[in-house]
Structures are given as C-alpha cells and as structure tokens.
Scaffold this motif. Structure first.
Motif, mmCIF file in Angstrom:
data_model
loop_
_atom_site.group_PDB
_atom_site.id
_atom_site.type_symbol
_atom_site.label_atom_id
_atom_site.label_comp_id
_atom_site.label_asym_id
_atom_site.label_seq_id
_atom_site.Cartn_x
_atom_site.Cartn_y
_atom_site.Cartn_z
ATOM 1 N N TYR A 159 0.833 -1.191 0.000
ATOM 2 C CA TYR A 159 0.000 0.000 0.000
ATOM 3 C C TYR A 159 0.872 1.248 0.000
ATOM 4 O O TYR A 159 1.098 1.867 1.041
ATOM 5 C CB TYR A 159 -0.941 -0.025 1.216
ATOM 6 N N PRO A 160 1.401 1.632 -1.184
ATOM 7 C CA PRO A 160 2.225 2.845 -1.244
ATOM 8 C C PRO A 160 1.400 4.076 -0.907
ATOM 9 O O PRO A 160 0.164 4.075 -0.995
ATOM 10 C CB PRO A 160 2.711 2.872 -2.699
ATOM 11 N N GLU A 161 2.106 5.123 -0.523
ATOM 12 C CA GLU A 161 1.440 6.364 -0.109
ATOM 13 C C GLU A 161 0.493 6.878 -1.181
ATOM 14 O O GLU A 161 -0.559 7.446 -0.883
ATOM 15 C CB GLU A 161 2.497 7.426 0.212
ATOM 16 N N SER A 162 0.836 6.656 -2.447
ATOM 17 C CA SER A 162 0.003 7.163 -3.540
ATOM 18 C C SER A 162 -1.362 6.477 -3.612
ATOM 19 O O SER A 162 -2.273 6.968 -4.259
ATOM 20 C CB SER A 162 0.737 6.968 -4.877
ATOM 21 N N CYS A 163 -1.484 5.314 -2.949
ATOM 22 C CA CYS A 163 -2.763 4.601 -2.953
ATOM 23 C C CYS A 163 -3.729 5.117 -1.898
ATOM 24 O O CYS A 163 -4.913 4.777 -1.909
ATOM 25 C CB CYS A 163 -2.524 3.109 -2.696
ATOM 26 N N ILE A 164 -3.224 5.880 -0.955
ATOM 27 C CA ILE A 164 -4.034 6.276 0.195
ATOM 28 C C ILE A 164 -4.514 7.714 0.012
ATOM 29 O O ILE A 164 -3.705 8.602 -0.278
ATOM 30 C CB ILE A 164 -3.209 6.161 1.486
ATOM 31 N N PRO A 165 -5.793 7.965 0.155
ATOM 32 C CA PRO A 165 -6.297 9.339 0.022
ATOM 33 C C PRO A 165 -5.550 10.277 0.965
ATOM 34 O O PRO A 165 -5.207 9.898 2.089
ATOM 35 C CB PRO A 165 -7.769 9.217 0.422
ATOM 36 N N PRO A 166 -5.267 11.509 0.514
ATOM 37 C CA PRO A 166 -4.444 12.420 1.321
ATOM 38 C C PRO A 166 -5.107 12.872 2.617
ATOM 39 O O PRO A 166 -4.429 13.265 3.548
ATOM 40 C CB PRO A 166 -4.208 13.610 0.374
ATOM 41 N N LEU A 167 -6.427 12.814 2.681
ATOM 42 C CA LEU A 167 -7.132 13.256 3.884
ATOM 43 C C LEU A 167 -7.983 12.113 4.435
ATOM 44 O O LEU A 167 -8.568 11.335 3.683
ATOM 45 C CB LEU A 167 -8.022 14.467 3.587
ATOM 46 N N GLY A 168 -8.055 12.043 5.738
ATOM 47 C CA GLY A 168 -8.872 11.026 6.368
ATOM 48 C C GLY A 168 -8.257 9.636 6.253
ATOM 49 O O GLY A 168 -7.080 9.466 5.943
ATOM 50 N N HIS A 169 -9.051 8.633 6.498
ATOM 51 C CA HIS A 169 -8.641 7.230 6.377
ATOM 52 C C HIS A 169 -7.445 6.894 7.273
ATOM 53 O O HIS A 169 -6.613 6.053 6.921
ATOM 54 C CB HIS A 169 -8.296 6.887 4.921
ATOM 55 N N ALA A 170 -7.352 7.541 8.428
ATOM 56 C CA ALA A 170 -6.189 7.327 9.298
ATOM 57 C C ALA A 170 -6.112 5.879 9.782
ATOM 58 O O ALA A 170 -5.033 5.292 9.858
ATOM 59 C CB ALA A 170 -6.239 8.283 10.492
#
Length: 359
Positions: free
Chosen positions: A37-48
């Motif tokens: 799960y690279p950083e680019s896969c994770i939405p920039p806000l929320g989903h902590a």
C-alpha cells in the motif's frame, strides 16, 4: 495508479497471520504477489485507521523479505524465528500507533502477550499467505528498521536460568518513579556495567548491583542540543551509553526499555547528523541534532501514552514546555562520555530524515 483499491482490498490481508511451519514456504515464496500500500494509494485526507493497517502490512512484508533472503537467517528454523519476530514487532507497532490515535483501538491490541497474538492470528483472512492472482507488488520500503535478534531462538533456555534471590530487585515489574527531576548517584559508574547477563540485575563491580530503571538515570532524558554541547555530542558519541536488548532481563522493565530505545535512536541519529555528508557546518548540524532530539523524545512520548500506565511528566506537556521539561531533567547536559567505555553498535529501530527547511 494502484492496481488494488486499498480501501476495498485491505480486508483480505489484514491482520497478517502468525508465521508457522505450515505457512513459511508460501510466506517467503509469495511475497512479491501479496498487496502493498504505497502512499500514492491512500487518500491524502482522512482514512487514518486504514493508513495504520496498511502501514503495518507494508512493514511486515518488507521485514519478511529481509528474513527470507537467507543472508540474515540461514536455516528454516532461523527464518521462522525471524519472521515471527518481525510479525510480532509489526503488530506491536500497529498497536502503539492505535493507542496514540485517541480513538477506539483495534480489539486485539487491548489484549496482552499470547492472547494478543492469538487474537490477531484468529482474525487473519489469509492464514496460508496465498498470493493475489496476477498482481506484482511495488517496492514499498519499510518506514522502520527491523533487526532480527537470533538469541530469541533459545528464549526458553534464557527463561530457565536460575536467579539468585539475593540479587533480584524486590519488584522488577513495579512502576518506576519518572519525571521527578531527581538524579541518582551511581557508585562505580566509571566501570561501565554493560555486559550480557542472565539475571535481573546489572553488575557494577565491587559486589554492587543495580537494575535497568536506575541505570538509565545517568543518561535519560538526553539534553537539548545547543552550541554549548554540540561539539561533545559529535565527538563523544561512542563513549556514551547504549542499551542493547541483551542487557535487559527477559521480562519486565518496560519503561526502561522505552527510555533505552529513545537513547539508542537519538545517538544513532546524532551520528547521522554529525556526518558532514548529511549536514555541513555547525548551524546545519545543530539544526539536524535538535530535530533528531525532538523526534526521538516525541516517539518516546507516543510509546508512553500507549502503555496505559502513568506517562513521563514531560510527555504531558506540549510544545516548548515539553522540551524545556526534558532539558531541565537531563542528567548529562554536556554530553560527557564514560571513561573507558566503548559503545556497542545499536542501530536505530526507526528511520530519521533531517528536513533542512526547518532551520
């Protein structure tokens, strides 16, 4: 673009299953086909919450790869020991991150020791470590360093070593007094005590014994870097305390371990800052050292708050008040070395990257 939608696809892979003889072959051979799960896969806000779980998967897969290369561990028994240690370390850090988030922690994290590991293992959706069909994992380096401790192969033997009742502290699991600002004078500390040991005390010579909580009073908390002590920080690092895992008894002393780890991290990061390939000139080196100091103590406080016990009083403060508190309690403000002591190499368990823009 991500080949796997992280939000939808994390459920089949978290939590990872406990490594075993039955799944070890698949664990090692299928690593390149299980999700990352690279950083680019994770939405920039929320989903902590999702981000914490995804980070745990990235860590454990990177560490599994390290264990399976046979450069680290040679035989199957060693590899299994290594991957089990990696699995427990990754999930322990996940739980630390969970408790620091001030939200409801993952259920298994509320359990202790074997109950915690059994809980994660029972919830594992992929117990046999099967690959994801048609998927090739991207390279996602771990954000933390993992070092396998081979001595845990014989941990059962270590636990069976007879203790001398006269030399065991009265209560090795008692909560140490911390953050009092009081300093303890260590008789004979010039004869440095760090040696491998098989009892719940550290010999100081002359028949004196001292437990790890007390020993740490000579070096924790570390002082804030300044122009006054910068030269000593860089020149005398190899003559100051380190706290390898081997100096601690096999159980107890959780606070001493956290404080010792903070010292180990900071000294490793100081060495990084003092290397002129990273920072040049006193101004940049001081900036780097201050940033390392704050990062090391911030991580210490995160771990303190995750333990469900009384945290160090300085951790209860914020911003400059926190840093002033630690500095006032520092027992070695000028970063003096211990006569005749040569520090063992203890790599930091976390990576530190200096940000010159903060200077």
């Amino acid at each position: 673009m991500c080949k796997i939608d992280p939000k939808d696809q994390l459920k089949p892979y978290f939590p990872p299953a406990r490594p075993s003889v039955e799944n070890l072959s698949a664990l090692c051979s299928n690593g390149g086909s299980r999700p990352r799960y690279p950083e680019s896969c994770i939405p920039p806000l929320g989903h902590a919450y999702f981000r914490r779980k995804a980070t745990a998967v990235n860590r454990v897969e990177a560490w599994f790869s390290q264990c399976c290369q046979r450069d680290v561990a040679k035989e199957d028994q060693q590899i299994l020991c290594c991957v089990k240690q990696a699995w427990e370390t990754a999930l322990s850090q996940f739980c630390t991150d969970e408790f620091s988030a001030m939200t409801i922690a993952y259920g298994c994290c509320k359990k202790k020791d074997e109950e915690r590991w059994s809980c994660f293992d029972k919830k594992a959706p992929n117990p046999s470590y099967q690959p994801h069909a048609g998927y090739t994992a991207p390279s996602v380096p771990s954000d933390m360093i993992f070092t396998w401790e081979p001595s845990t192969l014989n941990s059962a033997d270590q636990l069976m070593v007879p203790y001398s009742p006269s030399k065991i502290p009265s209560n090795p699991n008692s909560k140490p007094k911390r953050g009092t600002g009081k300093k303890i004078i260590h008789h004979g500390l010039d004869k440095h005590p760090f040696q491998h040991f098989n009892s719940q005390f550290i010999p100081l010579g002359g028949g004196q014994n001292i437990d790890p909580d007390v020993l740490l009073e000579s070096s924790f908390p570390p002082a804030q870097p300044s122009l006054t002590n910068l030269n000593a920080i860089c020149l005398h690092g190899s003559g100051r305390d380190r706290y390898p895992a081997s100096i601690f008894p096999p159980s107890g002393y959780a606070y001493a371990r956290r404080a010792g780890n903070a010292v180990n991290r900071l000294e490793a990061w100081f060495s990084q800052c003092c290397n002129e390939d990273v920072a040049r000139g006193n101004r940049e080196i001081l900036c780097c050292a201050k940033q390392a100091w704050e990062a090391a103590l911030s991580q210490f406080c995160t771990e303190e708050f995750s333990t469900m016990t009384m945290a160090h009083e300085c951790c209860e403060r914020k911003g400059e008040d926190r840093w002033n508190c630690f500095t006032k309690q520092a027992p070695n403000p000028f970063y003096k070395s211990l006569p005749g002591y040569l520090a063992p190499v203890v790599p930091a368990d976390r990576m530190f990257t200096w940000d010159p823009n903060t200077c």
